[in-house]
Design a protein around this motif. Sequence first.
Motif, mmCIF file in Angstrom:
data_model
loop_
_atom_site.group_PDB
_atom_site.id
_atom_site.type_symbol
_atom_site.label_atom_id
_atom_site.label_comp_id
_atom_site.label_asym_id
_atom_site.label_seq_id
_atom_site.Cartn_x
_atom_site.Cartn_y
_atom_site.Cartn_z
ATOM 1 N N THR A 73 0.798 -1.246 -0.093
ATOM 2 C CA THR A 73 0.022 0.025 0.037
ATOM 3 C C THR A 73 0.739 1.238 0.086
ATOM 4 N N ALA A 74 2.156 1.220 0.392
ATOM 5 C CA ALA A 74 2.915 2.383 0.613
ATOM 6 C C ALA A 74 3.639 2.786 -0.617
ATOM 7 N N SER A 75 4.108 1.729 -1.398
ATOM 8 C CA SER A 75 4.862 1.730 -2.661
ATOM 9 C C SER A 75 4.354 1.397 -4.046
ATOM 10 N N THR A 76 3.137 1.070 -3.954
ATOM 11 C CA THR A 76 2.608 0.760 -5.173
ATOM 12 C C THR A 76 1.583 2.074 -5.790
ATOM 13 N N PRO A 77 1.838 2.505 -6.830
ATOM 14 C CA PRO A 77 0.900 3.577 -7.461
ATOM 15 C C PRO A 77 -0.355 3.230 -7.546
ATOM 16 N N GLN A 78 -1.086 4.398 -7.511
ATOM 17 C CA GLN A 78 -2.719 3.855 -7.479
ATOM 18 C C GLN A 78 -3.067 3.055 -8.893
ATOM 19 N N ARG A 79 -2.738 3.528 -9.780
ATOM 20 C CA ARG A 79 -3.033 2.925 -11.247
ATOM 21 C C ARG A 79 -2.606 1.393 -11.220
ATOM 22 N N THR A 80 -1.732 1.075 -10.639
ATOM 23 C CA THR A 80 -1.178 -0.427 -10.438
ATOM 24 C C THR A 80 -2.162 -1.015 -9.657
ATOM 25 N N LYS A 81 -2.430 -0.262 -8.429
ATOM 26 C CA LYS A 81 -3.497 -1.125 -7.498
ATOM 27 C C LYS A 81 -4.957 -1.265 -8.289
ATOM 28 N N LEU A 82 -5.335 -0.352 -8.996
ATOM 29 C CA LEU A 82 -6.468 -0.600 -9.916
ATOM 30 C C LEU A 82 -6.272 -1.699 -10.791
ATOM 31 N N LEU A 83 -5.110 -1.854 -11.427
ATOM 32 C CA LEU A 83 -5.044 -3.082 -12.348
ATOM 33 C C LEU A 83 -5.062 -4.598 -11.624
ATOM 34 N N ASP A 84 -4.352 -4.433 -10.261
ATOM 35 C CA ASP A 84 -4.369 -5.531 -9.697
ATOM 36 C C ASP A 84 -5.931 -5.963 -8.880
ATOM 37 N N ALA A 85 -6.834 -4.973 -8.787
ATOM 38 C CA ALA A 85 -8.103 -5.167 -8.294
ATOM 39 C C ALA A 85 -8.727 -5.786 -9.562
ATOM 40 N N PHE A 86 -8.601 -5.274 -10.723
ATOM 41 C CA PHE A 86 -9.339 -5.945 -11.866
ATOM 42 C C PHE A 86 -8.877 -7.022 -12.007
ATOM 43 N N LEU A 87 -7.665 -7.578 -11.832
ATOM 44 C CA LEU A 87 -7.031 -8.694 -12.215
ATOM 45 C C LEU A 87 -7.738 -9.887 -10.792
ATOM 46 N N ALA A 88 -7.809 -9.508 -9.790
ATOM 47 C CA ALA A 88 -8.621 -10.170 -8.745
ATOM 48 C C ALA A 88 -9.945 -10.344 -9.317
ATOM 49 N N PHE A 89 -10.628 -9.423 -9.712
ATOM 50 C CA PHE A 89 -12.130 -9.639 -10.294
ATOM 51 C C PHE A 89 -12.332 -10.507 -11.475
ATOM 52 N N LEU A 90 -11.174 -10.404 -12.348
ATOM 53 C CA LEU A 90 -11.167 -11.552 -13.430
ATOM 54 C C LEU A 90 -10.778 -12.892 -13.004
ATOM 55 N N VAL A 91 -9.962 -12.990 -11.922
ATOM 56 C CA VAL A 91 -9.782 -14.350 -11.301
ATOM 57 C C VAL A 91 -11.129 -14.945 -10.619
ATOM 58 N N THR A 92 -11.806 -14.148 -10.003
ATOM 59 C CA THR A 92 -12.981 -14.526 -9.375
ATOM 60 C C THR A 92 -14.067 -14.725 -10.182
ATOM 61 N N VAL A 93 -14.141 -14.207 -11.189
ATOM 62 C CA VAL A 93 -15.065 -14.196 -12.201
ATOM 63 C C VAL A 93 -14.647 -15.515 -13.064
ATOM 64 N N GLY A 94 -13.634 -15.939 -13.510
ATOM 65 C CA GLY A 94 -13.233 -16.986 -13.987
ATOM 66 C C GLY A 94 -13.485 -18.545 -13.004
ATOM 67 N N GLY A 95 -13.220 -18.248 -11.857
ATOM 68 C CA GLY A 95 -13.401 -19.231 -10.817
ATOM 69 C C GLY A 95 -14.901 -19.695 -10.773
ATOM 70 N N LEU A 96 -15.837 -18.460 -10.662
ATOM 71 C CA LEU A 96 -17.321 -18.672 -10.674
ATOM 72 C C LEU A 96 -17.782 -19.228 -11.983
ATOM 73 N N GLN A 97 -17.404 -18.737 -12.906
ATOM 74 C CA GLN A 97 -17.583 -19.574 -14.147
ATOM 75 C C GLN A 97 -17.499 -21.084 -14.244
ATOM 76 N N PHE A 98 -16.091 -21.495 -13.779
ATOM 77 C CA PHE A 98 -15.903 -22.693 -13.803
ATOM 78 C C PHE A 98 -16.564 -23.580 -12.802
ATOM 79 N N ALA A 99 -16.724 -23.067 -11.592
ATOM 80 C CA ALA A 99 -17.487 -23.776 -10.370
ATOM 81 C C ALA A 99 -19.058 -23.901 -11.070
#
Length: 169
Positions: A73-99
């Motif tokens: 949280t201290a060293s990561t820029p806000q844009r990268t955090k936003l991309l990381d949140a979107f990546l986590a969302f995509l992993v969640t959606v893929g897991g739900l689709q597979f389940a």
Amino acid sequence: MAPKQRNAAAASPAAAPARTPATTTTPITNTTTTTTTTPTTPASLKANAAGVVGNGGAQTWDRIAQNLVAHYTASTPQRTKLLDAFLAFLVTVGGLQFAYCVLAGNYPFNAFLSGFSATVGQFVLTASLRIQTTEANKGDFPAVSPERAFADYVVCSLILHFFCVNFIN
């Protein structure tokens, strides 16, 4: 000629030589400073009388996780955090689709393949965008500006979704 016998005292583990502390020597303008360090064991990892490590292991992992989150949280820029949140969302959606496919069935199989491949493809494209726009990787991509990387991301995302929509029929 018979092989030489080892000294019994040298073979026993109790007679092993004592560990010598590490010594570093740093020359500083005509003087030498010697620093002696002794290895220490953290209080949370010390063994009890029976030789069993106590409950300190869980506390150590908690501190590691807290330090990791604090550094992120201290060293990561806000844009990268936003991309990381979107990546986590995509992993969640893929897991739900597979389940859903495993639990409810995959009757329109081409719809499942299209949705799942769109999720995986978007994850790959987003991970590539994150790699190209991270400050630490500027030396690896000298000719790619963040604007160019984002334009490539948008164009490739449109192409990916065009193919996925056409695959559904």
